[in-house]
Design a protein around this motif. Sequence first.
Motif, PDB file in Angstrom:
ATOM      1  N   ASP A  13      -7.819  66.184   1.810  1.00  0.00           N
ATOM      2  CA  ASP A  13      -9.153  66.558   1.330  1.00  0.00           C
ATOM      3  C   ASP A  13      -9.469  68.017   1.633  1.00  0.00           C
ATOM      4  OD1 ASP A  13      -9.640  63.952   0.443  1.00  0.00           O
ATOM      5  OD2 ASP A  13     -10.403  63.325   2.408  1.00  0.00           O
ATOM      6  N   ILE A  14      -8.463  68.772   2.050  1.00  0.00           N
ATOM      7  CA  ILE A  14      -8.674  70.166   2.450  1.00  0.00           C
ATOM      8  C   ILE A  14      -8.693  71.083   1.232  1.00  0.00           C
ATOM      9  CG2 ILE A  14      -7.754  72.091   3.793  1.00  0.00           C
ATOM     10  CD1 ILE A  14      -6.377  69.974   5.601  1.00  0.00           C
ATOM     11  N   LEU A  15      -9.763  71.856   1.129  1.00  0.00           N
ATOM     12  CA  LEU A  15      -9.827  72.911   0.115  1.00  0.00           C
ATOM     13  C   LEU A  15      -9.006  74.070   0.666  1.00  0.00           C
ATOM     14  CD1 LEU A  15     -11.615  74.240  -2.369  1.00  0.00           C
ATOM     15  CD2 LEU A  15     -12.576  75.458  -0.423  1.00  0.00           C
ATOM     16  N   LEU A  69     -12.632  70.061  15.688  1.00  0.00           N
ATOM     17  CA  LEU A  69     -12.093  70.702  14.489  1.00  0.00           C
ATOM     18  C   LEU A  69     -12.493  70.018  13.175  1.00  0.00           C
ATOM     19  CD1 LEU A  69      -8.502  71.576  15.748  1.00  0.00           C
ATOM     20  CD2 LEU A  69     -10.521  73.049  15.646  1.00  0.00           C
ATOM     21  N   GLU A  70     -12.893  68.770  13.234  1.00  0.00           N
ATOM     22  CA  GLU A  70     -13.252  68.071  11.997  1.00  0.00           C
ATOM     23  C   GLU A  70     -14.371  68.817  11.273  1.00  0.00           C
ATOM     24  OE1 GLU A  70     -14.619  63.710  10.295  1.00  0.00           O
ATOM     25  OE2 GLU A  70     -14.051  63.880  12.399  1.00  0.00           O
ATOM     26  N   GLY A  71     -14.125  69.131  10.002  1.00  0.00           N
ATOM     27  CA  GLY A  71     -15.108  69.841   9.192  1.00  0.00           C
ATOM     28  C   GLY A  71     -15.105  71.350   9.365  1.00  0.00           C
ATOM     29  N   ALA A  72     -14.181  71.875  10.145  1.00  0.00           N
ATOM     30  CA  ALA A  72     -14.118  73.324  10.389  1.00  0.00           C
ATOM     31  C   ALA A  72     -13.375  74.037   9.255  1.00  0.00           C
ATOM     32  CB  ALA A  72     -13.433  73.602  11.724  1.00  0.00           C
ATOM     33  N   SER A  73     -13.534  75.351   9.228  1.00  0.00           N
ATOM     34  CA  SER A  73     -12.827  76.213   8.283  1.00  0.00           C
ATOM     35  C   SER A  73     -11.834  77.065   9.056  1.00  0.00           C
ATOM     36  CB  SER A  73     -13.809  77.112   7.532  1.00  0.00           C
ATOM     37  OG  SER A  73     -14.661  76.329   6.728  1.00  0.00           O
ATOM     38  N   CYS A 114      -3.434  70.675  10.338  1.00  0.00           N
ATOM     39  CA  CYS A 114      -4.763  70.840   9.729  1.00  0.00           C
ATOM     40  C   CYS A 114      -5.268  69.514   9.152  1.00  0.00           C
ATOM     41  CB  CYS A 114      -4.725  71.896   8.623  1.00  0.00           C
ATOM     42  SG  CYS A 114      -4.624  73.585   9.231  1.00  0.00           S
ATOM     43  N   LYS A 115      -4.381  68.819   8.491  1.00  0.00           N
ATOM     44  CA  LYS A 115      -4.735  67.514   7.918  1.00  0.00           C
ATOM     45  C   LYS A 115      -5.113  66.532   9.030  1.00  0.00           C
ATOM     46  CE  LYS A 115      -2.810  64.123   4.695  1.00  0.00           C
ATOM     47  NZ  LYS A 115      -1.648  63.782   3.856  1.00  0.00           N
ATOM     48  N   TYR A 116      -4.327  66.505  10.084  1.00  0.00           N
ATOM     49  CA  TYR A 116      -4.567  65.635  11.231  1.00  0.00           C
ATOM     50  C   TYR A 116      -5.917  65.940  11.886  1.00  0.00           C
ATOM     51  CZ  TYR A 116      -3.787  63.749  15.976  1.00  0.00           C
ATOM     52  OH  TYR A 116      -3.896  63.092  17.180  1.00  0.00           O
ATOM     53  N   ALA A 117      -6.261  67.216  11.978  1.00  0.00           N
ATOM     54  CA  ALA A 117      -7.508  67.643  12.613  1.00  0.00           C
ATOM     55  C   ALA A 117      -8.718  67.514  11.681  1.00  0.00           C
ATOM     56  CB  ALA A 117      -7.379  69.079  13.105  1.00  0.00           C
ATOM     57  N   LYS A 118      -8.481  67.134  10.444  1.00  0.00           N
ATOM     58  CA  LYS A 118      -9.544  66.955   9.439  1.00  0.00           C
ATOM     59  C   LYS A 118     -10.310  68.251   9.161  1.00  0.00           C
ATOM     60  CE  LYS A 118      -9.903  62.099  10.403  1.00  0.00           C
ATOM     61  NZ  LYS A 118     -10.595  61.046  11.112  1.00  0.00           N
ATOM     62  N   ILE A 119      -9.531  69.327   9.044  1.00  0.00           N
ATOM     63  CA  ILE A 119     -10.079  70.625   8.665  1.00  0.00           C
ATOM     64  C   ILE A 119     -10.680  70.493   7.258  1.00  0.00           C
ATOM     65  CG2 ILE A 119      -9.386  72.993   8.042  1.00  0.00           C
ATOM     66  CD1 ILE A 119      -9.334  72.396  11.097  1.00  0.00           C
ATOM     67  N   LYS A 120     -11.771  71.192   7.012  1.00  0.00           N
ATOM     68  CA  LYS A 120     -12.454  71.123   5.716  1.00  0.00           C
ATOM     69  C   LYS A 120     -11.874  72.127   4.719  1.00  0.00           C
ATOM     70  CE  LYS A 120     -16.434  73.150   5.599  1.00  0.00           C
ATOM     71  NZ  LYS A 120     -17.823  73.510   5.856  1.00  0.00           N
ATOM     72  N   ALA A 121     -11.610  73.335   5.197  1.00  0.00           N
ATOM     73  CA  ALA A 121     -11.175  74.404   4.300  1.00  0.00           C
ATOM     74  C   ALA A 121     -10.196  75.326   5.021  1.00  0.00           C
ATOM     75  CB  ALA A 121     -12.369  75.205   3.807  1.00  0.00           C
ATOM     76  N   LEU A 122      -9.290  75.907   4.235  1.00  0.00           N
ATOM     77  CA  LEU A 122      -8.216  76.718   4.799  1.00  0.00           C
ATOM     78  C   LEU A 122      -7.941  77.919   3.908  1.00  0.00           C
ATOM     79  CD1 LEU A 122      -5.650  77.026   6.697  1.00  0.00           C
ATOM     80  CD2 LEU A 122      -4.472  75.625   5.015  1.00  0.00           C
TER      81      LEU A 122
END
Length: 144
Positions: free
Chosen positions: A92-94, A49-53, A67-75
């Motif tokens: 750091d999530i957009l 999930l890291e870097g995923a949208s 989402c923060k824990y999984a290091k999602i990039k954008a939501l």
Amino acid sequence: MKELDFAKDVLEKEAYTLVIVKEGKVIFSSKDKGIKPMYTAVYSIKEKLEGASVADRIIGRAAAILCKYAKIKALYTKVISDSAVSVLKNSDILFRYEEKSLYIKNRDQTGICPVEQLSQDIDNPIILIDRIKSFLEDRKKENI
């Protein structure tokens, strides 16, 4: 945010509740309701999930923490709670949303969502995952 737009399009066109896109491909999707889809994605494929949208119908505090824990990039979400916005602003999530609400309502629309409630006093994602797991197991027992 090409991938975020793609995730949003799939969410809407296919009537999913959650769509996760990475490197131009859907890596997870669900039509389940509530926190279950996000929990399942984080629990089963966190390392991917890291870097995923992510496109999700509703994001409350618990989902934002995941989402923060999984290091999602954008939501992207249709509805977001104030407490979820607070979590995401400290990440750091957009993120983009259509509607902001004081809190996420329960399914009966009579009060606060139980998962939103169980996440209010914590920031630790590991504790939250354990609470969500217990909540989902209890729910499953009630429906048997």
